[in-house]
Design a protein around this motif. Sequence first.
Motif, PDB file in Angstrom:
ATOM      1  N   LEU A 185      20.675  -5.600  70.007  1.00  0.00           N
ATOM      2  CA  LEU A 185      21.925  -6.284  70.310  1.00  0.00           C
ATOM      3  C   LEU A 185      23.090  -5.296  70.319  1.00  0.00           C
ATOM      4  O   LEU A 185      23.038  -4.245  69.666  1.00  0.00           O
ATOM      5  N   LYS A 229      15.465  -8.831  69.840  1.00  0.00           N
ATOM      6  CA  LYS A 229      15.339  -8.220  68.520  1.00  0.00           C
ATOM      7  C   LYS A 229      16.709  -7.719  68.078  1.00  0.00           C
ATOM      8  O   LYS A 229      17.463  -7.159  68.880  1.00  0.00           O
ATOM      9  N   PRO A 230      17.050  -7.919  66.809  1.00  0.00           N
ATOM     10  CA  PRO A 230      18.400  -7.578  66.326  1.00  0.00           C
ATOM     11  C   PRO A 230      18.814  -6.142  66.621  1.00  0.00           C
ATOM     12  O   PRO A 230      19.991  -5.873  66.895  1.00  0.00           O
ATOM     13  N   GLU A 231      17.871  -5.204  66.566  1.00  0.00           N
ATOM     14  CA  GLU A 231      18.229  -3.797  66.770  1.00  0.00           C
ATOM     15  C   GLU A 231      18.628  -3.486  68.209  1.00  0.00           C
ATOM     16  O   GLU A 231      19.148  -2.404  68.506  1.00  0.00           O
ATOM     17  N   GLU A 249      25.346 -16.758  71.464  1.00  0.00           N
ATOM     18  CA  GLU A 249      24.671 -17.083  70.203  1.00  0.00           C
ATOM     19  C   GLU A 249      23.327 -17.765  70.449  1.00  0.00           C
ATOM     20  O   GLU A 249      22.379 -17.571  69.689  1.00  0.00           O
ATOM     21  N   THR A 289      11.850 -10.879  71.373  1.00  0.00           N
ATOM     22  CA  THR A 289      11.315 -11.114  70.032  1.00  0.00           C
ATOM     23  C   THR A 289       9.860 -11.578  70.084  1.00  0.00           C
ATOM     24  O   THR A 289       9.133 -11.436  69.112  1.00  0.00           O
ATOM     25  N   LYS A 347      20.622 -15.007  71.266  1.00  0.00           N
ATOM     26  CA  LYS A 347      20.318 -13.929  70.331  1.00  0.00           C
ATOM     27  C   LYS A 347      18.916 -14.033  69.731  1.00  0.00           C
ATOM     28  O   LYS A 347      18.299 -13.024  69.389  1.00  0.00           O
ATOM     29  N   ARG A 348      18.404 -15.241  69.638  1.00  0.00           N
ATOM     30  CA  ARG A 348      17.058 -15.404  69.063  1.00  0.00           C
ATOM     31  C   ARG A 348      15.976 -14.825  69.961  1.00  0.00           C
ATOM     32  O   ARG A 348      14.849 -14.619  69.520  1.00  0.00           O
TER      33      ARG A 348
END
Length: 206
Positions: free
Chosen positions: A106, A102-104, A95, A68, A98-99
């Motif tokens: 995961l 980037k969400p895409e 968890e 990120t 995850k930060r």
Amino acid sequence: YLLLQVVVAIRFMDCWEGMECLPLTCCPMFAVPRNLFDDELRAGVITDLDLRGGGYVDFAYNFFPWSTELPLSASDLQHMPGRVLFWMSSLHCDENMKRFLKPEYLNKELLICANFDVSPALHDKLLQLVRFLEQAHPNDWTDGAMIGEVANLQVECRSLFKEHTFTTKDSQDAFEGLQATKKVPDLLNWMTFFTPTEWHPYVAAQ
């Protein structure tokens, strides 16, 4: 420098959010123990570069393509003096981690980013490694046969990696220039003494 380290230790600054790195250092002092056979993020780097040499610790530990913050893009990798390939399986991401992704990116079985065109053979072999680890049990780290199979798969990935050519001439020229400098003794680069070679690897695949 020693005084700054004492201040960090007394104030527990390295435990604060966003201040995990100690002062005047480029990466965390200690790596977190990980179990490749457990359900967690799995990733690796295959490269021509000697990561124990100067200048490579940053990209080996702190930066990767799917981060990120300050992600290394494929164009960034073109500036590396050698071939570099990052791979990651993000099917299992804690968890707290995850930060950093980037969400895409995961919940992906296999992510690959390299500064050369990855062959289908290398892609399939990395996928085989990921799937082998995915089907394993967390306690398999105690099984010598399982460790040997992982080592063999890594050796096969490395062999396929070596068959690739440079995508750009600039990257090849930079790599050849880097190799030429290795012929000059460097007293400051003493850590290369511990670098595994084909004659003295850390793990011998059976």
